[in-house]
Design a protein around this motif. Sequence first.
Motif, mmCIF file in Angstrom:
data_model
loop_
_atom_site.group_PDB
_atom_site.id
_atom_site.type_symbol
_atom_site.label_atom_id
_atom_site.label_comp_id
_atom_site.label_asym_id
_atom_site.label_seq_id
_atom_site.Cartn_x
_atom_site.Cartn_y
_atom_site.Cartn_z
ATOM 1 N N ALA A 97 127.667 57.941 49.148
ATOM 2 C CA ALA A 97 126.412 57.693 49.863
ATOM 3 C C ALA A 97 126.093 58.852 50.804
ATOM 4 O O ALA A 97 126.942 59.290 51.581
ATOM 5 N N SER A 98 124.887 59.341 50.748
ATOM 6 C CA SER A 98 124.469 60.431 51.644
ATOM 7 C C SER A 98 124.573 60.013 53.103
ATOM 8 O O SER A 98 124.846 60.839 53.973
ATOM 9 N N SER A 99 124.370 58.729 53.384
ATOM 10 C CA SER A 99 124.417 58.242 54.760
ATOM 11 C C SER A 99 125.825 58.308 55.352
ATOM 12 O O SER A 99 125.996 58.209 56.566
ATOM 13 N N LEU A 100 126.841 58.482 54.506
ATOM 14 C CA LEU A 100 128.220 58.543 54.972
ATOM 15 C C LEU A 100 128.778 59.964 54.945
ATOM 16 O O LEU A 100 129.982 60.166 55.140
ATOM 17 N N ALA A 101 127.919 60.943 54.739
ATOM 18 C CA ALA A 101 128.382 62.331 54.610
ATOM 19 C C ALA A 101 128.956 62.888 55.904
ATOM 20 O O ALA A 101 129.664 63.904 55.880
ATOM 21 N N SER A 102 128.685 62.261 57.026
ATOM 22 C CA SER A 102 129.231 62.735 58.302
ATOM 23 C C SER A 102 130.493 61.978 58.695
ATOM 24 O O SER A 102 131.066 62.221 59.765
ATOM 25 N N VAL A 103 130.946 61.064 57.845
ATOM 26 C CA VAL A 103 132.077 60.192 58.153
ATOM 27 C C VAL A 103 133.328 60.656 57.401
ATOM 28 O O VAL A 103 133.236 61.071 56.242
ATOM 29 N N SER A 104 134.473 60.590 58.050
ATOM 30 C CA SER A 104 135.761 60.822 57.381
ATOM 31 C C SER A 104 136.658 59.622 57.660
ATOM 32 O O SER A 104 136.726 59.140 58.794
ATOM 33 N N CYS A 105 137.335 59.145 56.637
ATOM 34 C CA CYS A 105 138.225 58.001 56.830
ATOM 35 C C CYS A 105 139.545 58.227 56.105
ATOM 36 O O CYS A 105 139.587 58.839 55.038
ATOM 37 N N THR A 106 140.602 57.738 56.708
ATOM 38 C CA THR A 106 141.945 57.804 56.131
ATOM 39 C C THR A 106 142.508 56.398 56.132
ATOM 40 O O THR A 106 142.437 55.688 57.143
ATOM 41 N N VAL A 107 143.076 55.984 55.005
ATOM 42 C CA VAL A 107 143.472 54.591 54.807
ATOM 43 C C VAL A 107 144.877 54.527 54.214
ATOM 44 O O VAL A 107 145.243 55.360 53.380
ATOM 45 N N ALA A 108 145.654 53.524 54.631
ATOM 46 C CA ALA A 108 146.983 53.275 54.067
ATOM 47 C C ALA A 108 147.127 51.792 53.781
ATOM 48 O O ALA A 108 146.633 50.956 54.538
ATOM 49 N N PRO A 109 147.795 51.443 52.677
ATOM 50 C CA PRO A 109 147.949 50.025 52.341
ATOM 51 C C PRO A 109 149.071 49.357 53.120
ATOM 52 O O PRO A 109 150.035 50.006 53.540
ATOM 53 N N VAL A 110 148.943 48.057 53.323
ATOM 54 C CA VAL A 110 150.007 47.212 53.879
ATOM 55 C C VAL A 110 150.306 46.163 52.820
ATOM 56 O O VAL A 110 149.403 45.440 52.388
ATOM 57 N N PHE A 111 151.569 46.079 52.402
ATOM 58 C CA PHE A 111 151.938 45.159 51.330
ATOM 59 C C PHE A 111 152.618 43.919 51.883
ATOM 60 O O PHE A 111 153.319 43.965 52.901
ATOM 61 N N GLY A 112 152.397 42.795 51.190
ATOM 62 C CA GLY A 112 152.964 41.525 51.613
ATOM 63 C C GLY A 112 154.029 41.030 50.663
ATOM 64 O O GLY A 112 154.764 41.820 50.056
#
Length: 629
Positions: A152-167
């Motif tokens: 999405a062009s609207s998210l071009a200024s956003v950076s995100c880093t994600v890690a999973p949590v397992f159950g």
Amino acid sequence: MDKASHSNVLRAAAVLAPIQDEVMERGSVAASRERCVSLHGLNPERVGRPGVLTAVEIQDHREPIADLLSLSQGEVQRLFELLAEQDYVVMLTDPQGVALGFRSTELVLDACSNAGVLPGSIWSEEMQGTNGIALCIREQRALSVVMQDHFASSLASVSCTVAPVFGAGGQFAAALNVTTLRASDRATQAVVRQVVIASARRIENLYFDRRNVGQTILRVSRHGDFCDAAVESRVALDSSGRVLDATPLAQRILLPAGAPLIGRPLSDVCGMDQWQKAFDGRDLVLQLASGQHFFRVEQPRRQLQAVSAPEKLDRTFDISQPAVEEIIGDDPAVGEAVSMARRLMAHQVPVFVHGETGTGKSALARALHVDAGGRPDKFVGINCAAISAELIESELFGYRPGAFTGASRHGSRGRLLEANGGTLFLDEIGDMPFGLQTRLLQVLSDGEFTPVGATRPVQVRFALIAASLHDVAQLVREGRFREDLYFRLAGATVRLPALRQHDDLEQLIERAVIGAAQRVGRRAPVLTAAAAKALLAHDWPGNLRELHHAMRFAVAMDSDGKIDLADLPPPLGQRGVSRNTRPSGRRAAIEAVLERCGWNVSEAAISMGVSRATLHRHIRELGISRPTD
């Protein structure tokens, strides 16, 4: 392969890993962007803001992972504090990509709201295109989506880093995400990713320990001191040594070929058979394909004094903002009432909390607010018994400039307006003047009120939690409290038992010890049998508040990693302790605390959980004086 060759292989793998991660990440992003066009039919310029769930819908999503959300609060807060200066938002989402746990500064939240980064927002690839949360859920690994990587062009200024949590069973349970609107790059996010992975691992192991209480736990670490759960994995064993549960990292370490570990005897793992047969309580060190690993067995915990100090380090409880479960304990009746309260709060139905002084009414109210996704600055509390009858009306409803003699020339918004969009907590509501009860009832009915000195009403919407140590029903019978207001408040009544009435007192004491140690950044000490006996026999007239203060005192007095009778505050510490042996130990412990605090008596008193006057009295009685240089 000799040892030198093996070390060279590991060093080469360490150099290649970041490169391989980036190659894999770019491939994942490219594949996702392709799906956005060919499968989801999205246009980069036409992707709207993500949908945001209602409070009721958020609560429905929170319930399946309520235990995980409660346990994660301390680590989520620490991660937020670590990254806050770089304007990061921290979120914990469920497996559907709904943002549930949420931490942000007010300034950053205002900026993020334009991009739809809000509590309850839904981050699916089908609707939002390429984004970190959706990719993490799909691929179940840690990754970053940096600025223009987003579809999405609207998210071009956003950076995100994600890690999973397992159950349980290695199933995906949650995604831990950090997002920033600051300009960033892959190198920066690669560093951030290691921090997020560490936090996710701590949450995962904490969740594992909670699920497998009562089982033998095998802890696997890269370091022999077992001081950081971020580099650990876990295996739960039954009495015969068969694997009941395991974290995905433990699976990869112990059976890298991919064969399932759960359900198999631990002896199937190379090197474990002989160790199990000759197990004498000592740790094991094994050189595996993934490198050297240390193994430690934690036996099931049945008695309070049997808890080992190393295990306590890995359990995280945030006393400053405890989770609901840490306040109510394991009482099923109270748990059922709290569950109902959570649902009613989501529908803006008032909740009533009853309990003795110190049972945690205020802490429970704040925890319910946080559980409902409320922002910290939108929890507004007022003690009706602590404000005079003449001032409580203006305190609640606010007033316009010059509304009465002595009024501030700037006026006052009042607590009701401050709570708009959040939670209003009215403590000791039984002490609210009768006439003011009528005005409060009108606000609850109409959703509006007129501030003192104003001519036009203002509209408000908030969740209300009321509390009292009095029997409000009896106040109604005596004509001192409005019956219609009482019935309006008592939609969900949570009765907090006194500490002496808890069946799980051992667990509550253990949590208090851990929390007290964490407040001062120390290893949690072990309770001796004598100290545990005294604590369990005490009546606890001050309830949870007294317990937490007692444990802070004991941790401050501890000098050898064990809490004994001599370390407990009076009158607890006076039971069975010789008058001839106690003063010297107390003197040394108090001197140690004063030394650690630079002989600042106020700071030392706070550390010990006692008043400044009490500490001064101990100093006089023991003849303690500050040493001269």
